[in-house]
Design a protein around this motif. Structure first.
Motif, PDB file in Angstrom:
ATOM      1  N   UNK A   1       0.786  -1.358  -0.056  1.00 30.01           N
ATOM      2  CA  UNK A   1      -0.052  -0.176   0.069  1.00 30.01           C
ATOM      3  C   UNK A   1       0.982   1.400   0.081  1.00 30.01           C
ATOM      4  N   UNK A   2       0.164   2.400  -0.320  1.00 28.14           N
ATOM      5  CA  UNK A   2       0.918   3.881  -0.344  1.00 28.14           C
ATOM      6  C   UNK A   2       0.890   4.463   1.019  1.00 28.14           C
ATOM      7  N   UNK A   3      -0.267   3.905   1.887  1.00 28.65           N
ATOM      8  CA  UNK A   3      -0.612   4.699   3.005  1.00 28.65           C
ATOM      9  C   UNK A   3       0.027   3.692   4.185  1.00 28.65           C
ATOM     10  N   UNK A   4       0.840   4.593   5.265  1.00 25.25           N
ATOM     11  CA  UNK A   4       1.314   3.755   6.200  1.00 25.25           C
ATOM     12  C   UNK A   4       0.172   3.539   7.338  1.00 25.25           C
ATOM     13  N   UNK A   5       0.580   2.444   7.969  1.00 25.19           N
ATOM     14  CA  UNK A   5      -0.165   1.830   9.085  1.00 25.19           C
ATOM     15  C   UNK A   5       0.629   1.640  10.444  1.00 25.19           C
ATOM     16  N   UNK A   6       0.543   2.834  11.069  1.00 20.57           N
ATOM     17  CA  UNK A   6       1.197   2.904  12.345  1.00 20.57           C
ATOM     18  C   UNK A   6       0.639   2.288  13.316  1.00 20.57           C
ATOM     19  N   UNK A   7       1.696   1.402  14.094  1.00 18.64           N
ATOM     20  CA  UNK A   7       1.021   0.660  15.486  1.00 18.64           C
ATOM     21  C   UNK A   7       1.181   1.497  16.589  1.00 18.64           C
ATOM     22  N   UNK A   8       0.636   1.326  17.668  1.00 19.62           N
ATOM     23  CA  UNK A   8       0.515   1.975  18.907  1.00 19.62           C
ATOM     24  C   UNK A   8       1.017   0.676  19.898  1.00 19.62           C
ATOM     25  N   UNK A   9       1.850   0.963  20.605  1.00 22.22           N
ATOM     26  CA  UNK A   9       2.392  -0.039  21.597  1.00 22.22           C
ATOM     27  C   UNK A   9       1.596   0.173  22.922  1.00 22.22           C
ATOM     28  N   UNK A  10       1.735  -0.670  23.954  1.00 22.15           N
ATOM     29  CA  UNK A  10       1.005  -0.781  25.111  1.00 22.15           C
ATOM     30  C   UNK A  10       1.041   0.497  25.914  1.00 22.15           C
ATOM     31  N   UNK A  11       1.990   1.404  25.917  1.00 17.63           N
ATOM     32  CA  UNK A  11       2.240   2.548  26.652  1.00 17.63           C
ATOM     33  C   UNK A  11       1.721   3.735  25.625  1.00 17.63           C
ATOM     34  N   UNK A  12       1.107   3.540  24.497  1.00 16.81           N
ATOM     35  CA  UNK A  12       0.508   4.361  23.758  1.00 16.81           C
ATOM     36  C   UNK A  12       1.474   5.163  22.788  1.00 16.81           C
ATOM     37  N   UNK A  13       2.736   4.648  22.753  1.00 16.27           N
ATOM     38  CA  UNK A  13       3.957   5.291  21.767  1.00 16.27           C
ATOM     39  C   UNK A  13       3.661   4.752  20.363  1.00 16.27           C
ATOM     40  N   UNK A  14       3.797   5.704  19.279  1.00 19.05           N
ATOM     41  CA  UNK A  14       3.787   5.442  18.020  1.00 19.05           C
ATOM     42  C   UNK A  14       5.105   5.628  17.463  1.00 19.05           C
ATOM     43  N   UNK A  15       5.781   4.512  16.803  1.00 21.95           N
ATOM     44  CA  UNK A  15       7.045   4.417  16.022  1.00 21.95           C
ATOM     45  C   UNK A  15       6.706   4.918  14.491  1.00 21.95           C
TER      46      UNK A  15
ATOM     47  N   UNK B   1       4.794  -0.117   8.200  1.00 18.53           N
ATOM     48  CA  UNK B   1       3.832  -1.030   8.083  1.00 18.53           C
ATOM     49  C   UNK B   1       3.053  -1.239   6.579  1.00 18.53           C
ATOM     50  N   UNK B   2       3.811  -0.979   5.657  1.00 16.80           N
ATOM     51  CA  UNK B   2       3.105  -0.907   4.238  1.00 16.80           C
ATOM     52  C   UNK B   2       2.596  -2.390   3.997  1.00 16.80           C
ATOM     53  N   UNK B   3       3.195  -3.224   4.316  1.00 19.27           N
ATOM     54  CA  UNK B   3       2.734  -4.548   4.060  1.00 19.27           C
ATOM     55  C   UNK B   3       2.786  -5.738   4.996  1.00 19.27           C
ATOM     56  N   UNK B   4       2.343  -6.835   4.828  1.00 15.16           N
ATOM     57  CA  UNK B   4       2.455  -7.991   5.475  1.00 15.16           C
ATOM     58  C   UNK B   4       3.186  -8.971   5.227  1.00 15.16           C
ATOM     59  N   UNK B   5       4.325  -9.605   5.802  1.00 14.03           N
ATOM     60  CA  UNK B   5       5.109 -10.776   5.373  1.00 14.03           C
ATOM     61  C   UNK B   5       4.026 -11.924   5.250  1.00 14.03           C
ATOM     62  N   UNK B   6       4.314 -12.782   4.115  1.00 12.80           N
ATOM     63  CA  UNK B   6       3.351 -14.044   4.154  1.00 12.80           C
ATOM     64  C   UNK B   6       4.358 -15.258   3.791  1.00 12.80           C
ATOM     65  N   UNK B   7       4.034 -16.309   4.238  1.00 13.80           N
ATOM     66  CA  UNK B   7       4.856 -17.449   3.886  1.00 13.80           C
ATOM     67  C   UNK B   7       4.002 -18.511   3.194  1.00 13.80           C
ATOM     68  N   UNK B   8       4.933 -19.426   2.715  1.00 14.39           N
ATOM     69  CA  UNK B   8       4.223 -20.574   1.860  1.00 14.39           C
ATOM     70  C   UNK B   8       2.963 -21.204   2.439  1.00 14.39           C
ATOM     71  N   UNK B   9       2.118 -21.429   1.540  1.00 17.75           N
ATOM     72  CA  UNK B   9       0.779 -22.192   2.195  1.00 17.75           C
ATOM     73  C   UNK B   9      -0.134 -21.368   2.892  1.00 17.75           C
ATOM     74  N   UNK B  10       0.352 -20.196   3.117  1.00 13.94           N
ATOM     75  CA  UNK B  10      -0.686 -19.317   4.145  1.00 13.94           C
ATOM     76  C   UNK B  10      -1.718 -18.796   3.170  1.00 13.94           C
ATOM     77  N   UNK B  11      -2.847 -18.782   3.800  1.00  9.80           N
ATOM     78  CA  UNK B  11      -4.130 -18.238   3.153  1.00  9.80           C
ATOM     79  C   UNK B  11      -3.949 -16.842   3.189  1.00  9.80           C
TER      80      UNK B  11
END
Length: 509
Positions: free
Chosen positions: A114-128, A133-143
């Motif tokens: 994707x072209x838009x970021x997907x920021x993640x917030x940690x348990x303490x509310x901090x954002x890196x 996180x432009x994409x997800x890594x996938x593995x063989x045989x993964x749906x």
């Protein structure tokens, strides 16, 4: 196309419901557009030819026109007639077309490129903000997704009140590209390889490559990809790249962490003491300045290694370059043109010595130290019990936690011992206690080969191969031979020559 949709596509003929031609007016009432419109035309012939709204409503009801009456059009028509004007084809009733439902689509279970970021917030509310996180890594045989069927939409109706059945949305015509596969159920898409998912709305595929056309900066963020990463620009400070299949960086790298299970090729890194490279294959670079490098394979450097910490399980090769300061380990040997800084900064060269075993042994010793400390704490608590003293709730909780940690440490120690054993076997095959100097070895260079360590006190200018003198201690300084000629082979030659009382002249004699 469904049967219902096919039936609806058959055009209905326009129907004239009523025609009048009398002294008052000429009138035509007709239904058009497949029953979706009712239109009324009136030409008055006298003053009495005008129609009131109530008359129009009664007329429509008599002809079965009951749905979608258009009040404003009926009023406008009546106003025209009151002025003696002709009312031509006024829309007096309007039906509703049936609506198609949502089209079929691919529901993705992972984040596609994707072209838009997907920021993640940690348990303490901090954002890196450096991890996009432009994409997800996938593995063989993964749906990675499932094709959802189209749905029916809303029904419609004609001006006579006839219900028009809803229409079905369009099914997705999905093309499954390379790296992906459609399962036998005809709807579930799985990955065939490790990588990231690409989907443009029509074609889904999985690629093993991630190409950054420019620099790695805030617009790109940190990269964590199981495939191959290519960066066609620089990697700016504080951005990290982790790859499963290799990294190629055409530019230079700042204070970053670069790691890959495969090969790494890059312009160079100035790490300022914080830069780090972890390479599972071969590392090829122009320079390493104040960087920490751990490499399972060979390290090839074009220009220099300066004040760096290089730990290679293969060879370290700079046939036309220099090593100034720091410490350089080459289990398979070291080859360099010039070694040692003119400033007198110590330069440590380790050949045939396995840093992996040293590191693992340090981890084992640290684990053992923690084990002893925990054991001492448990012994104190056990002493309280022997003195018939009750343990507090906190002490009981502590005993449980310390016992669990001891089990973890025991497991860790076993794992480390297994790793050390495997590393020892591998090191035996790859170790080559040999250092090749092709130009100059300066004062302050400290050589570590096998069990022998010696500091160079006087600069030496000449090409030389250095191996350990196991018999008389110290080192042999021999005429330069290729690094592929192992120290063990050279030792055998020396032994054979000594037996023949024909010892080869050593370098500098």
């Amino acid at each position: 196309m469904s049967e219902k949709q096919a039936e609806q596509k058959q055009a209905r003929p326009d129907t004239v419901l009523l025609e009048e031609d009398n002294e008052r007016h000429t009138l035509v009432l007709e239904v058009v557009k497949n029953g979706l419109e009712c239109r009324l035309s009136v030409t008055p012939k006298s003053k009495s030819g005008q129609l009131e709204k109530d008359e129009v409503m009664e007329l429509l009801a008599d002809q079965g026109i009951t749905q979608g009456l258009v009040d404003n059009q009926i009023r406008a028509m009546c106003r025209n007639l009151s002025k003696g004007k002709t009312a031509s084809s006024f829309l007096v009733a309007e039906g509703k077309e049936p609506k198609p439902g949502p089209d079929g689509y691919l529901e993705l279970f992972v984040k596609a490129a994707a072209e838009t970021p997907d920021y993640h917030e940690d348990e303490e509310g901090n954002i890196d903000f450096r991890t996009l996180n432009f994409f997800t890594n996938v593995f063989p045989e993964q749906e990675i997704g499932i094709i959802r069927p189209p749905e029916y939409g809303d029904p419609g109706y004609t001006v006579t009140g006839e219900t028009l059945p809803p229409l079905l949305g369009k099914p997705l015509k999905l093309t499954v590209g390379s790296g992906a596969q459609l399962k036998e159920d005809g709807k579930t898409v799985i990955s065939e390889i490790e990588g990231r998912v690409l989907f443009d709305g029509k074609t889904v595929s999985v690629t093993e490559e991630y190409i950054v056309p420019g620099d790695v900066d805030l617009s790109v963020g940190n990269i964590d990809f199981r495939g191959f990463v290519e960066v066609r620009g620089d990697v700016l400070d504080d951005f990290d790249i982790h790859s499963g299949r290799g990294i190629q960086i055409k530019g230079n790298v700042g204070i970053c962490e670069i790691s890959s299970a495969g090969d790494i090729a890059m312009g160079g890194m100035a790490g300022q003491g914080r830069g780090r490279i972890v390479c599972g294959g071969t590392l090829v670079t122009t320079y390493l300045n104040d960087v920490t490098v751990e490499c399972d394979g060979d390290v090839f450097v074009k220009n220099e290694i300066r004040n760096a910490r290089v730990y290679a399980s293969g060879i370290v090769s700079l046939p036309n370059g220099n090593i100034f300061g720091g410490e350089t380990y080459g289990l398979g040997g070291i080859e360099v043109k010039n070694a040692g800084a003119a400033s007198g900064i110590k330069t440590h060269l380790y050949a045939g010595i396995d840093y992996t075993q040293i590191k693992l042994a340090q981890q084992r010793d640290e684990a053992q130290l923690e084990f002893v400390e925990i054991n001492d704490q448990l012994a104190l608590l056990s002493q309280l019990l022997k003195q018939n003293k009750m343990l507090s709730a906190d002490d009981k909780k502590k005993v449980i936690e310390l016992s669990a940690r001891m089990d973890e440490i025991n497991q860790l120690k076993e794992e480390l011992e297994e790793k050390i054993a495997r590393a020892r076997v591998l090191a035996k095959k790859k170790a080559n206690g040999k250092i090749n100097i092709k130009g100059r070895i300066g004062e302050g260079v400290i050589l570590h080969i096998g069990d022998t360590t010696e500091e160079i006190k006087i600069e030496r200018q000449s090409a030389v191969s250095i191996i350990e003198n196991r018999k008389d201690k110290g080192f042999h300084f021999l005429s330069l031979t290729p690094l592929s000629t192992s120290a063990e082979e050279l030792e055998k030659e020396i032994e054979e020559d000594e037996e023949d009382e024909d010892v080869p002249a050593e370098w500098g004699q």
